[in-house]
Design an enzyme around this catalytic site. Structure first.
Site, PDB file in Angstrom:
ATOM      1  CD  GLU A 169      -3.169   0.840   2.042  1.00  0.00           C
ATOM      2  OE1 GLU A 169      -3.409  -0.323   2.425  1.00  0.00           O
ATOM      3  OE2 GLU A 169      -3.910   1.805   2.294  1.00  0.00           O
ATOM      4  CD  GLU A 215      -7.609   5.778   6.179  1.00  0.00           C
ATOM      5  OE1 GLU A 215      -6.760   4.896   5.973  1.00  0.00           O
ATOM      6  OE2 GLU A 215      -7.507   6.954   5.773  1.00  0.00           O
ATOM      7  NE  ARG A 261      -0.454   3.985  11.855  1.00  0.00           N
ATOM      8  CZ  ARG A 261      -1.123   4.342  10.779  1.00  0.00           C
ATOM      9  NH1 ARG A 261      -2.312   3.831  10.517  1.00  0.00           N
ATOM     10  NH2 ARG A 261      -0.631   5.235   9.948  1.00  0.00           N
ATOM     11  CE  LYS A 310      -1.098   8.525   9.144  1.00  0.00           C
ATOM     12  NZ  LYS A 310      -1.809   8.395   7.855  1.00  0.00           N
ATOM     13  CG  ASP A 313      -3.004  10.614   5.257  1.00  0.00           C
ATOM     14  OD1 ASP A 313      -2.037  10.049   5.789  1.00  0.00           O
ATOM     15  OD2 ASP A 313      -3.685  10.087   4.353  1.00  0.00           O
ATOM     16  CD  GLU A 340       2.331   6.769  11.212  1.00  0.00           C
ATOM     17  OE1 GLU A 340       1.619   6.618  12.220  1.00  0.00           O
ATOM     18  OE2 GLU A 340       2.004   6.331  10.088  1.00  0.00           O
ATOM     19  CD  GLU A 346      -0.706   8.101   0.870  1.00  0.00           C
ATOM     20  OE1 GLU A 346      -0.167   7.740   1.929  1.00  0.00           O
ATOM     21  OE2 GLU A 346      -1.941   8.107   0.693  1.00  0.00           O
ATOM     22  CD  GLU A 363       5.811  24.046   0.837  1.00  0.00           C
ATOM     23  OE1 GLU A 363       7.056  24.045   0.949  1.00  0.00           O
ATOM     24  OE2 GLU A 363       5.050  24.299   1.777  1.00  0.00           O
TER      25      GLU A 363
END
Ligand code: GCV
Length: 671
Positions: free
Chosen positions: A157, A284, A317, A358, A363, A385, A391, A503
């Site tokens: 993933e 999720e 988490r 995180k 995310d 994290e 991603e 960015e």
């Protein structure tokens, strides 16, 4: 040994024959003395031997008798005994190294420290160190971990570098040499823990904690053990139910606790030093305590009790949010979720539970503020994290040097108490750093060779959060491409300009999620705008961004008062996060004297120009880079340019169409 081509498989452990040792130093390094039983210390000596040969062409023998000239490797106590010289280094997992012609020393505070010292010596030699060099160092915090999001069918993933190193066709299936090489690279940057399966524990992955898979997991653990790396397994919270053993997974049902205790007994029979379980719950679609009206302390503590007799840890988490939101409801704010769920539970977690948070509240977006839980949590162990796999930052097609942004995270001052930057809290209030890994079966591990710098950089920052992006880039470039000043300057320039470039052509000023749905590569401005994922920018004809101040969702109120006030005031909010915190009219005049809309246009035009400059810089060193590495990176840069152009034109056209206001420089924007 002459200077060889870049060997991308060896990443930062190449050496490339550049250090021309004096004969005396060569003699000293050629005799490695080790006299200790510890598996990891023995590996340290083997790594030194292997590295000297592979990186510098030096043949070294390993012996247990001291006879100068020689290089002594071991824990500080053992080295002191062997050499009669007092060597002191006492910070956990730390080391000291000294290079001399008669006697060189690699001494660790403990077994892991010794191994890290051996790798450090090799890397310092590769950067040119010689006789007289000495260094003492230790990691700031005790947990330095990589999470694999690998599935048992071999897919990963959010993986962009080929199939999983560990799995194929619903089996544990790997090349043992490759796994050993992976362990070596991880240990060389101080990683000491590895979770080996996706946090979304679905299908066959649920069975990793059964006898069908445990013997093979144990064999994998055997490969990592000499490298000081403990494994972790991601588990499915609903297992007691989904295995068909119980009619519930309710954490407060005693049968569930017993089920997990027995399961833990079985798992630890196979892997006695397993670090523990990693859990994504109520997130999720994953099972979790909310299904039974329980909270996350109930869930985590139940598992913690099962692991406690085995000295295991539950890493739990905090990525818990409502992913079935109604976009019409503007009172809900996904950014608030982690704090809302976990802050009220501070103090309720068992001591072998560690929360994994995180770094940003969303995310892993290109630019997010630091999650307000850091500094606020007082009585709960927790980790920060990061995401090495790219991603949202270009899928390892686009060059994007992530330490450039991570250093901002580490420097952020939470204003909670003393020593309150994220970096300052590492090793005390924050127990360590974890990141989602980026490797697969591609020959160069990371797809884009330049993405190796992110993997390296995560490890270096987890070890020492005070390092700057410049220092990390420079070190990685020297270790990977060698010491040619022209190559160093060019690759450093590419890395250091890559993040601001990305960015610039991506979502503007912290607005986030203007990316294609699910795939997360390339622009789709309204891809998430009317979806259930809670990630909206609400751009219309006059303004863009979400009001998260007290007059909006009051997310800013989750920060310490000084930061809350700073973020809530548009005049003091950092401009690169402006649209995360505020709804801003396009006519708003920014610090450079231009309005927001013009700045959106400008940054997107500039981003493309910067990619062109990156390409020219890379082309300028073509003759000095191995042809295969040059070509594969160049090919990706071509795709990056296409991507940047797409972002520029889609974003600029979107805002142009919504406002009807042209670019003041008359550049091409589509109607
Ligand atoms: C493993 C994001 C990613 C998911 C990932 C999730 C997580 O939503 O897109 O792929 O799932 O984060 O961190 O659990």
């Amino acid at each position: 040994m002459g200077i060889s081509e870049v060997r991308e498989y060896d990443c930062w452990l190449q050496g490339r024959g550049q250090n021309q040792f004096s004969d005396a130093l060569k003699n000293c390094l050629s005799r490695i003395v080790v006299k200790e039983d510890c598996l990891v210390v023995k590996q340290a000596a083997l790594e030194l031997q292997r590295g000297l040969k592979r990186m510098f062409g030096v043949d070294a023998a390993i012996t247990d008798t001291i006879q100068k000239p020689c290089t002594v490797v071991g824990t500080a106590t053992a080295v002191s005994e062997l050499t009669g010289k007092t060597v002191s280094c006492d910070r956990a997992e730390g080391f000291c190294i000294e290079i001399g012609d008669e006697l060189s020393v690699v001494a660790g505070a403990d077994c892991n420290g010794t191994l890290y010292g051996a790798f450090r010596l090799l890397m310092e030699l590769a950067k040119g160190a010689g006789t007289g060099f000495s260094l003492e160092d230790a990691p700031r915090s005790g947990i330095r971990m990589i999470n694999h999001w690998d599935n048992l069918d071999g897919t990963i993933e959010r993986g962009y570098a080929g199939p999983s190193l560990f799995y194929k066709d619903d089996k544990i299936d790997y090349d043992p040499q490759r796994i050993e090489d992976y362990a070596r690279l991880l240990a060389s940057i101080g990683i000491n823990c590895l979770s080996i399966n996706n946090v979304n524990v679905r299908k066959t992955a649920k069975l990793l904690i059964t006898e069908q898979f445990l013997p093979d997991v144990a064999k994998l653990a055997d490969i990592f053990r000499p490298f000081g790396i403990r494994l972790m397994l991601s588990i499915n919270f609903g297992a007691p139910y989904s295995f068909g053993d119980l009619d519930t997974a309710d954490p407060l049902d005693p049968r569930v606790g017993e089920w997990w205790a027995k399961r833990a007994d079985l798992v630890y029979k196979y892997i006695p030093d397993l670090a523990g379980f990693l859990v994504k719950a109520d997130s999720e679609g994953e099972a979790g305590p909310f299904q039974y009206g329980r909270d996350h302390a109930d869930g985590a503590n139940m598992l913690a009790k099962a692991l406690k007799p085995h000295n295991g840890t539950v890493i739990w988490r905090c990525f818990v949010y409502n992913c079935t939101q109604d976009w019409r409801d503007q009172t809900q704010d996904r950014a608030c979720a982690a704090y809302d769920h976990f802050m009220p539970l501070d103090g309720r977690f068992d001591d072998n539970v560690i929360l994994q948070i995180k770094h940003g509240p969303y995310d892993f977006q290109v630019r997010e503020p630091v999650t307000p839980l850091f500094g606020a949590l007082k009585k709960t162990r927790h980790l920060i994290e990061f995401q090495i796999t790219q991603e949202y930052t270009g899928h390892q097609i686009d060059v994007c040097f992530l330490p450039y942004m991570w250093q901002d995270v580490y420097h952020f001052d939470t204003k909670h108490g003393e020593n309150s930057t994220i970096g300052g809290m590492m090793g005390n209030r924050i127990s360590g750093a974890v990141a989602v890994g980026s490797v697969g079966r591609d020959e160069n591990w990371t797809g884009n060779t330049l993405s190796q710098a992110n993997w390296f950089g995560f490890g270096r920052l987890a070890w020492n959060p005070d390092l700057t992006a410049e220092e990390i880039a420079d070190e990685w470039v020297k270790l990977t491409f060698g010491l040619d000043p022209e190559v160093d300057a060019a690759v450093n320039k590419i890395l250091m300009m890559s993040y601001p470039t990305y960015e610039n052509y991506n979502a503007p000023f912290g607005v986030c999620f203007m990316v294609t749905r699910s795939l997360h590569y390339g622009p789709d401005i309204e891809g998430y705008e009317y979806s259930r994922w809670g990630t909206y920018h609400r751009a219309n004809w006059e303004a863009v961004g979400v009001d998260r101040t007290p007059s909006g969702t009051n997310y800013t109120g989750q920060y310490a008062p000084e930061n809350a006030a700073m973020f809530a005031d548009l005049a003091t909010c950092p401009e690169n996060l402006m649209l995360f915190f505020h709804r801003v009219p396009y006519s708003y005049v920014m610090k450079n004297g231009k309005n927001l809309l013009q700045n959106i246009y400008d940054t997107h035009f500039k981003g493309v120009e910067q990619v062109e400059e990156i390409i020219r810089t890379w082309e300028g060193i073509q003759d000095k880079i191995g042809s295969a590495v040059y070509a594969s990176v160049r090919e990706r840069m071509g795709r990056q340019l296409t991507n940047a152009i797409e972002w520029r034109d889609v974003v600029n056209t979107y805002f142009h169409r919504h406002t009807g206001i042209p670019d003041e420089q008359g550049r091409k924007i589509y109607d």
